[in-house]
Design an enzyme around this catalytic site. Structure first.
Site, mmCIF file in Angstrom:
data_model
loop_
_atom_site.group_PDB
_atom_site.id
_atom_site.type_symbol
_atom_site.label_atom_id
_atom_site.label_comp_id
_atom_site.label_asym_id
_atom_site.label_seq_id
_atom_site.Cartn_x
_atom_site.Cartn_y
_atom_site.Cartn_z
ATOM 1 N NE ARG A 53 -5.384 7.688 10.835
ATOM 2 C CZ ARG A 53 -5.298 6.910 9.965
ATOM 3 N NH1 ARG A 53 -5.617 6.735 8.967
ATOM 4 N NH2 ARG A 53 -4.026 6.544 9.732
ATOM 5 N N GLY A 92 -4.539 7.603 5.530
ATOM 6 C CA GLY A 92 -4.111 8.428 6.065
ATOM 7 C C GLY A 92 -2.656 8.640 4.782
ATOM 8 C CE LYS A 122 1.743 2.444 12.590
ATOM 9 N NZ LYS A 122 2.041 3.376 11.384
ATOM 10 C CG ASP A 142 2.170 -0.419 9.710
ATOM 11 O OD1 ASP A 142 1.780 0.024 10.515
ATOM 12 O OD2 ASP A 142 1.840 0.075 8.526
ATOM 13 N NE ARG A 191 6.176 6.223 1.140
ATOM 14 C CZ ARG A 191 5.234 5.664 2.135
ATOM 15 N NH1 ARG A 191 3.982 5.273 1.312
ATOM 16 N NH2 ARG A 191 5.608 6.795 3.183
ATOM 17 C CE LYS A 203 -1.438 1.700 3.841
ATOM 18 N NZ LYS A 203 -2.724 1.547 5.123
ATOM 19 C CB SER A 204 3.484 2.148 2.150
ATOM 20 O OG SER A 204 3.123 2.046 3.259
ATOM 21 C CB SER A 208 7.960 5.214 10.840
ATOM 22 O OG SER A 208 6.961 5.136 12.202
#
Length: 347
Positions: free
Chosen positions: A120, A92, A344, A317, A26, A21-22, A194
């Site tokens: 959030r 997010g 999160k 995660d 991106r 997903k990240s 992170s």
């Protein structure tokens, strides 16, 4: 209803989880900011990435959808629409990154999401964007979405940053950095939350033709990141399997005596910090083999996992999978430095 049967015992499987997903989100944003058409292969199709796709289309970007292969026509740092209302669900990464991106274009944009998204925090990002030319207002509770952005470009320049609640606040600005008038330099007054996710952002920016300069102290902590004004280049990009999703299968293989799982596409050179989850499994006694393009995890020879004491900030995660294993390990475990779980998707 989904019925789940208990495992019958040991297993040996090869499984490629869906794309990260990240990386997918991106890549979608950088492809939109790049020149010409980019191809994104093995893209994740899930709620968060569908939200990003929908938002980019609402902003006027042309996207050809071939399932796990997406072709995005970029606009060289511009956004086709000069105003839009973006509903971003509980995504997010999309919310934070697009907040910075729409500041680049002249127009008025509203960003909102589900009730959980309105809880959030985003204030740290908003204030940092205001310092470099962003015009952003809260439409509800200060510090949280929904937001109204009156875009007029971002000047960029150098800024200092205290430790943040989320690395996404850094990623959002860094991704937009090449499109800023003076580029961007962020100097860090303390540890970076992170840190591997910031490094992941720098790695994918390089894949799209923009080098982010990273500076470290003697302990390997990131002290600054900088990018010059420039343009992203069209890219044929392959998304790695999601390391966080892979952790579920790796954890089960580690826990079941005699079991083994191989994850193709996720090798020793993975850009995902979460891929280091297997190093924690090795500390617990699992057998781990990492090749160039695959990782195999097997249960300990004696079938017994050991408790672990670990700083899990690089794998925040996947550390949730680690917590599950800790419940069945021999001895106590301590999973440290995961306080940002509270901001999160769920606390």
């Amino acid at each position: 209803m989904l019925e789940v049967e208990p495992l019958g015992g040991a297993f040996s499987v090869t499984h490629r989880p869906p794309g990260s997903k990240s990386l997918t989100n991106r890549a979608l944003l950088l492809a939109a900011l790049a020149e010409d058409q980019s191809t994104i292969r093995h893209a994740l199709r899930a709620d968060d990435t569908e939200v990003m796709l929908s938002a980019l289309r609402t902003l006027g970007f042309a996207i050809e959808d071939e399932g796990a292969c997406l072709r995005v026509t970029g606009q060289a740092g511009s956004i086709p629409s000069h105003g839009a209302e973006l509903f971003l669900g509980n995504a997010g990464t999309a919310t934070r990154s697009l907040t910075a991106a729409v500041c680049l274009e002249h127009g008025t944009f509203v960003l909102d999401g589900v009730p959980r998204m309105r809880k959030r925090p985003i204030g740290e990002l908003v204030e940092a964007l205001k310092e470099i030319g962003g015009n952003i207002s809260y439409l509800g509770e200060p510090g949280f979405p929904p937001l109204q952005v009156r875009g007029a470009g971002l000047t960029g320049g150098t800024g200092r940053l205290m430790p943040t609640l989320s690395s996404q606040f850094i990623t959002a600005r860094l991704s937009a950095g090449p499109c800023m008038e003076r580029g961007l330099r962020i100097e860090f007054d303390g540890p970076v939350t992170s840190q591997p996710y910031v490094e992941l952002t720098a790695a994918i920016m390089a894949d799209f033709g923009v080098e982010a300069e990273t500076t470290y102290d003697d302990a390997g902590r990131l002290t600054a990141v900088a990018v010059e004004p420039g343009r992203y280049a069209a890219t044929d990009y392959t998304v790695e399997p999601d390391a966080g999703s892979a952790s579920y299968f790796q954890a089960v293989a580690a826990a079941v005596p005699g079991a083994s799982v191989t994850i193709p596409g996720l090798g020793a050179d993975s850009v995902q910090g979460e891929a280091a989850f297997v190093e924690a499994l090795a500390q617990m006694g699992a057998v781990v083999r990492r090749g160039d393009d695959a990782t195999t995890v097997s249960a300990p020879a004696d079938g017994v996992l050991r408790g672990i004491d670990i700083d899990a900030d690089p794998i925040t995660d996947s550390a949730m999978s680690l917590a599950t294993l800790a419940a069945i390990a021999d001895g106590p475990s301590a999973i440290r430095n995961v306080g940002n779980w509270r901001v999160k998707e769920t606390d």
